[in-house]
Design an enzyme around this catalytic site. Sequence first.
Site, mmCIF file in Angstrom:
data_model
loop_
_atom_site.group_PDB
_atom_site.id
_atom_site.type_symbol
_atom_site.label_atom_id
_atom_site.label_comp_id
_atom_site.label_asym_id
_atom_site.label_seq_id
_atom_site.Cartn_x
_atom_site.Cartn_y
_atom_site.Cartn_z
ATOM 1 N N PHE A 16 28.895 55.030 17.223
ATOM 2 C CA PHE A 16 27.955 55.678 18.141
ATOM 3 C C PHE A 16 26.674 56.198 17.499
ATOM 4 C CE2 PHE A 16 30.751 59.692 18.081
ATOM 5 C CZ PHE A 16 29.807 60.549 17.519
ATOM 6 N N GLY A 41 31.203 57.344 26.592
ATOM 7 C CA GLY A 41 32.210 57.394 25.542
ATOM 8 C C GLY A 41 32.287 58.735 24.828
ATOM 9 N N ASN A 60 35.820 60.193 22.879
ATOM 10 C CA ASN A 60 35.927 59.680 21.512
ATOM 11 C C ASN A 60 36.266 60.769 20.497
ATOM 12 O OD1 ASN A 60 33.464 60.819 20.596
ATOM 13 N ND2 ASN A 60 32.311 59.043 21.342
ATOM 14 N N GLY A 84 25.283 49.667 23.315
ATOM 15 C CA GLY A 84 26.037 48.970 22.273
ATOM 16 C C GLY A 84 26.089 47.467 22.452
ATOM 17 N N MET A 128 33.648 61.061 15.483
ATOM 18 C CA MET A 128 33.281 60.653 14.110
ATOM 19 C C MET A 128 31.885 60.058 14.134
ATOM 20 S SD MET A 128 36.786 58.973 12.675
ATOM 21 C CE MET A 128 36.285 58.863 10.972
ATOM 22 N N ASN A 167 32.336 53.611 12.426
ATOM 23 C CA ASN A 167 32.361 53.947 13.849
ATOM 24 C C ASN A 167 30.940 53.819 14.418
ATOM 25 O OD1 ASN A 167 34.005 55.587 11.967
ATOM 26 N ND2 ASN A 167 35.202 55.918 13.809
ATOM 27 N N GLU A 225 40.000 54.805 9.076
ATOM 28 C CA GLU A 225 40.008 56.215 9.465
ATOM 29 C C GLU A 225 41.399 56.776 9.263
ATOM 30 O OE1 GLU A 225 37.987 55.873 13.583
ATOM 31 O OE2 GLU A 225 39.482 57.459 13.713
ATOM 32 N N HIS A 278 35.928 50.125 20.162
ATOM 33 C CA HIS A 278 34.535 49.939 19.747
ATOM 34 C C HIS A 278 33.944 48.615 20.232
ATOM 35 C CE1 HIS A 278 35.546 52.611 15.969
ATOM 36 N NE2 HIS A 278 35.502 53.313 17.085
ATOM 37 N N TYR A 281 25.632 56.877 25.267
ATOM 38 C CA TYR A 281 24.653 57.161 24.203
ATOM 39 C C TYR A 281 23.294 56.520 24.488
ATOM 40 C CZ TYR A 281 28.543 59.172 21.781
ATOM 41 O OH TYR A 281 29.608 59.979 21.472
ATOM 42 N N GLY A 282 23.307 55.196 24.726
ATOM 43 C CA GLY A 282 22.044 54.499 24.939
ATOM 44 C C GLY A 282 21.296 55.044 26.146
HETATM 45 P P1 FAE Z 1 29.112 54.111 26.808
HETATM 46 O O1 FAE Z 1 29.167 55.373 26.043
HETATM 47 O O2 FAE Z 1 30.377 53.369 27.062
HETATM 48 O O3 FAE Z 1 28.415 54.445 28.220
HETATM 49 C C1 FAE Z 1 28.310 53.515 29.262
HETATM 50 C C2 FAE Z 1 28.383 54.260 30.591
HETATM 51 O O4 FAE Z 1 28.005 53.373 31.653
HETATM 52 C C3 FAE Z 1 29.786 54.759 30.938
HETATM 53 O O5 FAE Z 1 29.729 56.123 31.277
HETATM 54 C C4 FAE Z 1 30.197 53.892 32.133
HETATM 55 O O6 FAE Z 1 31.055 54.557 33.043
HETATM 56 C C5 FAE Z 1 28.860 53.556 32.761
HETATM 57 N N1 FAE Z 1 28.859 52.307 33.532
HETATM 58 C C6 FAE Z 1 29.419 51.132 33.207
HETATM 59 N N2 FAE Z 1 29.164 50.194 34.156
HETATM 60 C C7 FAE Z 1 28.401 50.817 35.106
HETATM 61 C C8 FAE Z 1 27.825 50.375 36.330
HETATM 62 N N3 FAE Z 1 27.939 49.100 36.757
HETATM 63 N N4 FAE Z 1 27.135 51.272 37.079
HETATM 64 C C9 FAE Z 1 27.017 52.555 36.648
HETATM 65 N N5 FAE Z 1 27.545 53.018 35.497
HETATM 66 C C10 FAE Z 1 28.225 52.155 34.728
HETATM 67 O O7 FAE Z 1 28.108 53.065 26.159
HETATM 68 N N6 FAE Z 1 32.678 55.898 18.249
HETATM 69 C C11 FAE Z 1 32.297 56.594 17.146
HETATM 70 O O8 FAE Z 1 31.203 56.368 16.626
HETATM 71 N N7 FAE Z 1 33.113 57.574 16.619
HETATM 72 C C12 FAE Z 1 34.340 57.853 17.150
HETATM 73 O O9 FAE Z 1 35.040 58.757 16.660
HETATM 74 C C13 FAE Z 1 34.766 57.101 18.282
HETATM 75 N N8 FAE Z 1 36.000 57.298 18.822
HETATM 76 C C14 FAE Z 1 36.341 56.646 19.977
HETATM 77 C C15 FAE Z 1 37.564 56.921 20.584
HETATM 78 C C16 FAE Z 1 37.894 56.326 21.807
HETATM 79 C C17 FAE Z 1 39.214 56.611 22.442
HETATM 80 C C18 FAE Z 1 36.966 55.438 22.436
HETATM 81 C C19 FAE Z 1 37.284 54.805 23.754
HETATM 82 C C20 FAE Z 1 35.758 55.158 21.825
HETATM 83 C C21 FAE Z 1 35.437 55.739 20.597
HETATM 84 N N9 FAE Z 1 34.223 55.479 19.978
HETATM 85 C C22 FAE Z 1 33.870 56.147 18.831
HETATM 86 C C23 FAE Z 1 33.277 54.476 20.519
HETATM 87 C C24 FAE Z 1 32.065 55.101 21.230
HETATM 88 O O10 FAE Z 1 32.478 56.082 22.145
HETATM 89 C C25 FAE Z 1 31.270 53.976 21.925
HETATM 90 O O11 FAE Z 1 30.852 53.071 20.921
HETATM 91 C C26 FAE Z 1 30.055 54.491 22.667
HETATM 92 O O12 FAE Z 1 30.424 55.409 23.669
HETATM 93 C C27 FAE Z 1 29.268 53.345 23.282
HETATM 94 O O13 FAE Z 1 28.023 53.861 23.741
HETATM 95 P P2 FAE Z 1 27.183 53.092 24.835
HETATM 96 O O14 FAE Z 1 25.951 53.877 25.089
HETATM 97 O O15 FAE Z 1 27.049 51.679 24.437
#
Ligand code: FAE
Length: 543
Positions: free
Chosen positions: A524, A155, A159, A512, A162, A522, A399, A484, A61-62
């Site tokens: 995101f 994520g 995910n 995040g 939600m 939640n 949830e 989360h 997301y970020g």
């Molecule tokens: P994120 O989306 O994790 O993106 C970080 C990216 O950086 C990933 O693609 C990594 O592979 C990549 N990365 C990491 N380290 C490196 C590196 N060294 N070099 C290159 N790439 C790298 O971060 N949230 C909701 O609001 N609603 C929901 O319904 C929900 N359900 C979920 C269900 C599951 C099963 C899971 C696992 C999470 C869920 N979440 C939900 C949480 C949400 O997906 C999470 O808070 C966000 O994806 C975090 O966003 P960021 O941008 O922080």
Amino acid sequence: MNGNSLSGTGSTDFSRRAFIAGTGSILGLAALGGGRASAAPPPSPIPDGAHVPALVIGTGYGGSVTALRLAQAGVDVHMIEMGMAWDTPGPDGTIFANTTSPDYRSYWLRTRTKQPLSNFLGFPIDKDVPLHTGILDAEDFSGISVYQGRGVGGGSLVNGGMAVTPRRENFGGVLPSVNPDEMYNVYYPRANAGLGVTEVDPGWWESADCYQYARVGRKHAERSGFPFVFVPNVYDWDYMKQEQAGAVPRSALRGEVLYGNNHGKKTLQKTYLAQARATGRVAISPLHKVTSVTPASGGRYTVVIEQLNTTGVTTATKAVTADRVFFAAGSVGTSKLLTKLKATGALPGLNGEIGKGWGDNGNVMCGRANHMWDPTGSLQSAMPTAGIDNWAAGGAFAEVAPLPTGIETYASFYLSITKNPNRGQFTYHPATGKVELNWQTAWKQPSINAAKTIFDKINAKEGTIYRTDLFGVYKIWGDHLTYHPLGGVVLNKATDNYGRLHGHPGLYVADGSLIPGNTSVNPFVTITALAERNAERVIAEDF
Ligand code: FAE
């Protein structure tokens, strides 16, 4: 439809105006902006020795918000993503594996699945899978497994979609240094518009077979006097209606979520990243992992990147220079990188807040065994639509989650988000070269207590009991994990109030890891809205 709505979308008209107003300055910058005159995308994958104006680590997301807004301002961006592109079908003709039959695509570099629900009817359900750079990472630290998406879209690939905006009265506890007016008037509406957030059609929901489990959840919540709230989602509800009608291939109604959705879900690939690519200024290098960022001459940074193959082996190491680097590797990814870079002296100017203030958003899971006259349905949509809001009274927002096994289970299943004050810290261990997190499983007790304020009462009222077969043998609480992860590089502590890292001009945090451990719902939408806010300020002042 009974119950309230914890709306995330706000007024469409308003959000559209805010969106246009907000991007005006960015578009103005684009006209002035340097960079390339033509819009041919920068080369991908990134070549060794390349120089890029802006490098974004991670495509969640970020990262996606930041890349889009930079590109719209005329800045060329290269995004580095350690996971796969997820744009090519496997031998079965689908891109993503089904939830009920995990395969090589399902887990990040594991030889055995680590399903969040490890058991069913007392039997372990994990199985061997080939080692592969799969989509779901269950990253093990002492006391907790942190589930994260791996691949282009982060994520959003795994995910439940939600898309929940915290209640305004709770926002002060979520991001204390951020002005709520600007978030609720501008950035939450902008984030919800960018993500494609919508609400389920109430009339359809009341009669759809696939939401019987949620209607049972509502009945039990309301009979015990708890507020039951509907929450928006990024799933395409028209597509889901056609799934229910049998007119299109099923995705949410085939249980797809944890290992990717082949249809229906508006992941970042379809929203922010599609828009970013359309500018012609954004390139993405999948299967590339950033391992180091150090100061270089001229105020630039040297970024070391390992190129991976699909068994996780490094096939090339590249060094590139970037004028500016945005850390958006997720709470765990960004915290690990910066903790190591500070401890090894690679980025000596970082302050003592790096690695601190990490929380699990108070996640805890449980199931309840219903009576035989209260079936929850053999067909369950994998996209949740509602929750039980006992935040004010008991510190828990639960949830009503699906248990899409394909058979009638007579079970209600919940993921609770709770007010848990415990915070962990990342530290670098030179002997192993690893960054560890000091979380303890016992720190989940406040979360269990908060969840019990809801489910003890419902069980007493309904004459039902907790399921003890989902997380082991005779184990009620899923207290070993979080979906989360939040914090580790907290806003206005490790960074300034807009994500600029202290001590190193040109380094930013955009994900995040900025949020200090809890979002009360939640996360995101809050991560997206904060990234929108910070990107606007940084582009206006620093470029
Ligand atoms: P994120 O989306 O994790 O993106 C970080 C990216 O950086 C990933 O693609 C990594 O592979 C990549 N990365 C990491 N380290 C490196 C590196 N060294 N070099 C290159 N790439 C790298 O971060 N949230 C909701 O609001 N609603 C929901 O319904 C929900 N359900 C979920 C269900 C599951 C099963 C899971 C696992 C999470 C869920 N979440 C939900 C949480 C949400 O997906 C999470 O808070 C966000 O994806 C975090 O966003 P960021 O941008 O922080």
